[in-house]
Structure formats: C-alpha cells, structure tokens
Design a protein around this motif. Structure first.
Motif, short mmCIF file in Angstrom:
data_model
loop_
_atom_site.label_atom_id
_atom_site.label_comp_id
_atom_site.label_asym_id
_atom_site.label_seq_id
_atom_site.Cartn_x
_atom_site.Cartn_y
_atom_site.Cartn_z
N ALA A 57 0.87 -1.14 0.00
CA ALA A 57 -0.08 0.12 -0.06
C ALA A 57 0.81 1.17 0.05
O ALA A 57 0.40 2.39 -0.08
N PHE A 58 2.18 1.15 0.06
CA PHE A 58 2.91 2.35 -0.08
C PHE A 58 2.91 3.46 -0.99
O PHE A 58 2.89 4.60 -0.76
N ARG A 59 2.38 3.16 -2.23
CA ARG A 59 2.06 4.04 -3.42
C ARG A 59 0.73 4.28 -3.59
O ARG A 59 0.23 4.58 -4.56
N GLY A 60 -0.26 3.73 -2.50
CA GLY A 60 -1.49 4.07 -2.46
C GLY A 60 -2.66 2.98 -3.27
O GLY A 60 -1.98 1.85 -3.23
N LYS A 61 -3.85 3.11 -3.11
CA LYS A 61 -4.77 2.10 -3.60
C LYS A 61 -4.84 1.63 -5.07
O LYS A 61 -4.53 2.40 -5.88
N THR A 62 -4.91 0.35 -5.13
CA THR A 62 -4.83 -0.13 -6.44
C THR A 62 -6.08 -1.17 -6.34
O THR A 62 -6.48 -1.67 -5.15
N ALA A 63 -6.55 -1.92 -7.62
CA ALA A 63 -7.19 -3.03 -7.74
C ALA A 63 -6.78 -4.13 -6.79
O ALA A 63 -7.63 -4.74 -6.31
N ARG A 64 -5.33 -4.35 -6.91
CA ARG A 64 -4.84 -5.34 -6.15
C ARG A 64 -4.82 -5.41 -4.49
O ARG A 64 -5.26 -6.11 -3.90
N ASN A 65 -4.59 -4.06 -4.03
CA ASN A 65 -4.44 -3.78 -2.72
C ASN A 65 -5.83 -3.21 -1.97
O ASN A 65 -5.57 -2.92 -0.63
N GLU A 66 -6.79 -3.13 -2.54
CA GLU A 66 -7.85 -2.28 -2.00
C GLU A 66 -8.48 -2.96 -0.80
O GLU A 66 -9.07 -2.16 0.08
N VAL A 67 -8.23 -4.12 -0.43
CA VAL A 67 -8.83 -4.76 0.62
C VAL A 67 -7.92 -4.15 2.00
O VAL A 67 -8.53 -4.09 3.02
N MET A 68 -6.83 -3.82 1.61
CA MET A 68 -6.13 -3.14 2.79
C MET A 68 -6.64 -1.95 3.15
O MET A 68 -6.27 -1.48 4.45
N PHE A 69 -7.32 -1.28 2.09
CA PHE A 69 -7.89 0.10 2.63
C PHE A 69 -9.15 0.04 3.42
O PHE A 69 -9.83 0.92 3.75
N GLY A 70 -9.66 -1.19 3.55
CA GLY A 70 -11.10 -1.36 4.16
C GLY A 70 -11.03 -1.79 5.50
O GLY A 70 -10.17 -1.40 6.29
N GLU A 71 -12.13 -2.56 5.84
CA GLU A 71 -12.40 -2.84 7.50
C GLU A 71 -11.22 -3.62 7.94
O GLU A 71 -10.85 -4.81 7.25
N PRO A 72 -10.69 -3.53 9.25
CA PRO A 72 -9.76 -4.41 9.87
C PRO A 72 -10.45 -5.85 10.09
O PRO A 72 -11.59 -5.94 10.21
N GLY A 73 -9.36 -6.71 9.97
CA GLY A 73 -9.80 -8.11 10.32
C GLY A 73 -10.43 -9.00 9.13
O GLY A 73 -10.71 -10.31 9.24
N HIS A 74 -10.00 -8.46 7.97
CA HIS A 74 -10.32 -9.06 6.78
C HIS A 74 -9.08 -9.89 6.08
O HIS A 74 -7.94 -9.10 6.50
N ALA A 75 -9.05 -10.87 5.20
CA ALA A 75 -7.93 -11.15 4.78
C ALA A 75 -7.46 -10.52 3.33
O ALA A 75 -8.24 -10.22 2.69
N TYR A 76 -6.22 -10.08 3.37
CA TYR A 76 -5.74 -9.87 1.99
C TYR A 76 -4.78 -10.65 1.46
O TYR A 76 -3.83 -11.10 2.04
N VAL A 77 -5.36 -11.44 0.47
CA VAL A 77 -4.78 -12.63 -0.21
C VAL A 77 -4.07 -11.90 -1.43
O VAL A 77 -4.64 -11.53 -2.30
N TYR A 78 -2.88 -12.42 -1.79
CA TYR A 78 -2.12 -12.05 -3.06
C TYR A 78 -1.51 -13.00 -3.74
O TYR A 78 -1.01 -13.86 -3.10
N PHE A 79 -1.43 -12.69 -4.93
CA PHE A 79 -0.69 -14.18 -5.82
C PHE A 79 0.58 -13.69 -6.31
O PHE A 79 0.61 -12.09 -6.74
#
Length: 235
Positions: A57-79
């Motif tokens: 998330a260092f460079r801001g929101k993207t389609a890939r990392n948008e979960v990180m900008f949401g509610e805490p307690g959710h899983a952020y899974v990346y490939f």
C-alpha cells in the motif's frame, strides 16, 4: 467442545506492529468442502502501509491492494511470482492500510488433508518433522490451508465464515520471553526494521533468508528464495 469465537474486530483495529506479536499462538482455521485445516500461527510480519516502503500500500490504492484500505480483520490474499498465494490480516482504521503477513503456522488439525494439498495428491504424514514443515512459510501456509484468490476479502472475524482466526490456546497469550523479533525476510527496502515476530524455538518457523536481488540476464530469473516458497514472497 464448541469452537471459541473468532478474534473480535477491535483486536485488529490497532497498528499492525502491535497486532503482529499478539497473533502468535492464535489459530487460523479454514473450512472447505474437503474438510478443515487449522494452524497455530508461529511467525508473522507487520507492514505499515503508506509509511512502509515494503508494503503493497506504500504507493496508494490499487485494484490489487484495495482490501488493505477496508475494514480491519479481513484477509488480504495476493498471488506472486505466478505461483504462490500469501495471506495477510488487515489492521488499523479504514483508509489507513496496514496488514500482518502470516509467515508460518504449525498444523494442529487436518494434517492429512494439508499433506495431500502440499503434495498435489495422496500423501501420508510421516513423522513430526513432516508435520512441522506443512505450513512453514507463507506460501506453504496458504497451500496447506487451501487459501487462494477466493479468500481475498474474507472476514476472519465472522463466526460463520469459512476463514477465521481464533484466540490463542493459552488464554493470556504468549509470555514475552517466548517471542523473538528481527528483520523482515526477502524485502528489498525496509528490511532492517524488526517487524518480524516468531515463537522462539518453534520447528515450524521458516528459515531466515535476506533479500537477494534477481539476476539481470537476457531472460528474467526468479529469486531462488521466493521460488522455493519457504521465504517471504514479495512482488
């Protein structure tokens, strides 16, 4: 005996560097059609969003990392690297992205199913060493627990959810002298901060490997550490 309730959302609504060591000893559970696999979390890394050059998330929101900008307690899974999934738990307030990467776990339920997933077919669990290695890295953890793209955004605080995080077996949590800390694994920037935490002496903790730049040749060559799937895997 009934399963305890998942960790409450407030647990995750704090800085990732605070949440990370307190996740040690907690249990990650994933239930799919073929069964349940659960692993005690034994190694984690904190990533602090826009303040952390190693964070997605260092460079801001993207389609890939948008979960990180949401509610805490959710899983952020990346490939990553075209071969592995990694799972993180989102921390902190909405729109202040931070997360804890789950680096390694010790399988405490469903070891036979985890072994089949890791081997790609029928497999037997043949001894304590093999069990200890089933989820001893971020990619191994996802493979053993069947975590993939479909789990991106899953609410780990939902008691009825398939992916959930339960409190530690030791109700008071781990004693401070059982928690070790050191530099993060395999990141090219921000590796020096001691934001990796692990249970000292646990055999399921992954091997430490410092970042190794990719070789520059006529055709791209993957970092060997990342390709093995037992170190941190960063894009």
């Amino acid at each position: 005996m009934a399963e305890p309730a998942p960790l409450p959302r407030g647990f995750f609504d704090r800085p990732a560097t605070t949440v990370a060591p307190e996740l040690l000893g907690c249990v990650l559970v994933h239930e799919l059609g073929d069964g349940v696999v659960a692993a005690e979390i034994v190694e984690v890394e904190a990533y602090m969003g826009s303040a952390d050059p190693a964070s997605h998330a260092f460079r801001g929101k993207t389609a890939r990392n948008e979960v990180m900008f949401g509610e805490p307690g959710h899983a952020y899974v990346y490939f990553t690297y075209g071969m592995h999934f990694c799972v993180n738990l989102v921390c902190g307030p909405v729109d202040e992205p931070a997360a804890v990467l789950l680096r390694a776990g010790r399988v405490v339920e469903g070891a036979s199913l985890a072994a089949v997933r890791r081997s790609g077919g029928a497999a037997a669990v043949d001894g304590s060493r093999r069990v200890a290695q089933l989820a001893s890295g971020p990619a191994r953890l996802c493979q053993a627990l069947g975590i993939a793209r479909a789990q991106n955004g899953a609410d780990a605080c939902d008691p009825g959810g398939a992916l959930r995080v339960l409190g530690p077996a030791e109700s008071a949590g781990l004693a401070a002298d059982r928690i070790a800390t050191g530099p993060r694994v395999g990141v090219s920037t921000g590796a020096e901060v001691p934001w990796r935490f692990w249970i000292a002496g646990d055999p399921s903790v992954s091997a430490y490997r410092a970042y190794a730049p990719r070789r520059r040749t006529g055709s791209p060559v993957l970092n060997v550490t990342a390709a093995r799937g037992d170190g941190n895997i960063q894009p």
